[in-house]
Design a protein around this motif. Sequence first.
Motif, PDB file in Angstrom:
ATOM      1  N   UNK A 212      29.587 -38.789  14.592  1.00 58.74           N
ATOM      2  CA  UNK A 212      29.729 -40.242  14.703  1.00 58.74           C
ATOM      3  C   UNK A 212      28.403 -40.948  14.418  1.00 58.74           C
ATOM      4  N   UNK A 213      27.304 -40.380  14.893  1.00 58.79           N
ATOM      5  CA  UNK A 213      25.989 -40.972  14.622  1.00 58.79           C
ATOM      6  C   UNK A 213      25.642 -40.874  13.136  1.00 58.79           C
ATOM      7  N   UNK A 214      26.033 -39.789  12.512  1.00 60.77           N
ATOM      8  CA  UNK A 214      25.779 -39.648  11.078  1.00 60.77           C
ATOM      9  C   UNK A 214      26.554 -40.696  10.284  1.00 60.77           C
ATOM     10  N   UNK A 215      27.765 -41.027  10.744  1.00 61.87           N
ATOM     11  CA  UNK A 215      28.542 -42.074  10.076  1.00 61.87           C
ATOM     12  C   UNK A 215      27.891 -43.446  10.250  1.00 61.87           C
ATOM     13  N   UNK A 216      27.363 -43.697  11.442  1.00 61.98           N
ATOM     14  CA  UNK A 216      26.657 -44.961  11.684  1.00 61.98           C
ATOM     15  C   UNK A 216      25.433 -45.043  10.788  1.00 61.98           C
ATOM     16  N   UNK A 217      24.670 -43.955  10.729  1.00 59.70           N
ATOM     17  CA  UNK A 217      23.475 -43.943   9.885  1.00 59.70           C
ATOM     18  C   UNK A 217      23.833 -44.191   8.419  1.00 59.70           C
ATOM     19  N   UNK A 218      24.884 -43.518   7.941  1.00 58.95           N
ATOM     20  CA  UNK A 218      25.283 -43.666   6.539  1.00 58.95           C
ATOM     21  C   UNK A 218      25.632 -45.111   6.213  1.00 58.95           C
ATOM     22  N   UNK A 219      26.322 -45.786   7.117  1.00 60.47           N
ATOM     23  CA  UNK A 219      26.705 -47.184   6.884  1.00 60.47           C
ATOM     24  C   UNK A 219      25.480 -48.094   6.867  1.00 60.47           C
ATOM     25  N   UNK A 220      24.542 -47.848   7.787  1.00 63.13           N
ATOM     26  CA  UNK A 220      23.322 -48.663   7.806  1.00 63.13           C
ATOM     27  C   UNK A 220      22.491 -48.391   6.560  1.00 63.13           C
ATOM     28  N   UNK A 221      22.380 -47.121   6.188  1.00 63.70           N
ATOM     29  CA  UNK A 221      21.613 -46.757   4.993  1.00 63.70           C
ATOM     30  C   UNK A 221      22.205 -47.395   3.743  1.00 63.70           C
ATOM     31  N   UNK A 222      23.540 -47.457   3.687  1.00 62.49           N
ATOM     32  CA  UNK A 222      24.214 -48.047   2.528  1.00 62.49           C
ATOM     33  C   UNK A 222      24.158 -49.566   2.535  1.00 62.49           C
ATOM     34  N   UNK A 223      23.689 -50.153   3.605  1.00 60.18           N
ATOM     35  CA  UNK A 223      23.639 -51.618   3.700  1.00 60.18           C
ATOM     36  C   UNK A 223      25.016 -52.227   3.801  1.00 60.18           C
ATOM     37  N   UNK A 224      25.912 -51.562   4.518  1.00 63.42           N
ATOM     38  CA  UNK A 224      27.299 -52.012   4.674  1.00 63.42           C
ATOM     39  C   UNK A 224      27.512 -52.525   6.109  1.00 63.42           C
ATOM     40  N   UNK A 225      27.316 -53.823   6.361  1.00 60.56           N
ATOM     41  CA  UNK A 225      27.432 -54.365   7.730  1.00 60.56           C
ATOM     42  C   UNK A 225      28.795 -54.131   8.370  1.00 60.56           C
ATOM     43  N   UNK A 226      29.887 -54.314   7.579  1.00 61.66           N
ATOM     44  CA  UNK A 226      31.228 -54.139   8.141  1.00 61.66           C
ATOM     45  C   UNK A 226      31.433 -52.708   8.642  1.00 61.66           C
ATOM     46  N   UNK A 227      31.065 -51.745   7.807  1.00 64.85           N
ATOM     47  CA  UNK A 227      31.244 -50.347   8.183  1.00 64.85           C
ATOM     48  C   UNK A 227      30.341 -49.971   9.351  1.00 64.85           C
ATOM     49  N   UNK A 228      29.110 -50.483   9.356  1.00 64.24           N
ATOM     50  CA  UNK A 228      28.178 -50.173  10.436  1.00 64.24           C
ATOM     51  C   UNK A 228      28.711 -50.669  11.773  1.00 64.24           C
ATOM     52  N   UNK A 229      29.242 -51.878  11.780  1.00 62.61           N
ATOM     53  CA  UNK A 229      29.789 -52.437  13.019  1.00 62.61           C
ATOM     54  C   UNK A 229      30.997 -51.640  13.482  1.00 62.61           C
TER      55      UNK A 229
END
Length: 250
Positions: A212-229
């Motif tokens: 789950x943390x890796x998914x959060x990191x991937x979304x932040x790294x990709x600059x995807x606010x919707x996915x990160x939230x």
Amino acid sequence: MSIEAVSAEPSSAYPTIAARAKAPRLGVTVVADLVDAIVRGDLPPGSSLPPEAVLCEQFGVSRTVIRESVKRIEEKGLVTVAQGRGTQVLTAESWNMVDATVLSALVANDATLGILDDLSDVRASLEGVIARDAAGRRTPEELERLREALVLMRDTIEDEKKFSAADVVFHATVGEMTANRLAVNLVNTLFGQARESARFHLHSQLDVTLDEHEQVFAAIEAGDPDAAEQRMRAHILDAWERRRPPSPRR
């Protein structure tokens, strides 16, 4: 009768509030015990605090300590001092529930885990907002620090205590990437109280938590606010459900 009035009634006529040994910071101990007694229901809404003389006897402290302690719990919204009616306990709607002492008492006396459920809901919403902001404003330096926090989680997955500490570092690092300091402060308060509860520390599935943390990191790294939230919110809620002890829902 105000709380300053001396009562001729014996102390046995009132609920015993003081339960802990004396500590160097007497006022802190008195405040914590009074808050706990109110939250636990020993002093229900609409009832009056025991007279000052009785509280002095129960806690073994001076009138000055009692007066200051009552002032503190009044500031927390638990009581009101009314002329001619003494110090009356207020309903929970008036309590400052993000106050650390009040929140600690709520968690400690949370028979149905409803408070911890609520904490997880609120924390999920706030951390979702924080992750969204982090994804929209991350810098290469911040991403590197977050990546290092994730690597630390991977490296400690065989040691639950160290993994938990690394988990805290990851969330703190995401918090450092947002300009929303209020949200970060509230999360720290809420999460800090949750972590103090023994019922929050039941064994969790570390491999799932890491994913789950890796998914959060991937979304932040990709600059995807919707996915990160979305991923941060889902992680907080799912992680609590995995560790939540069997308990009747309120």
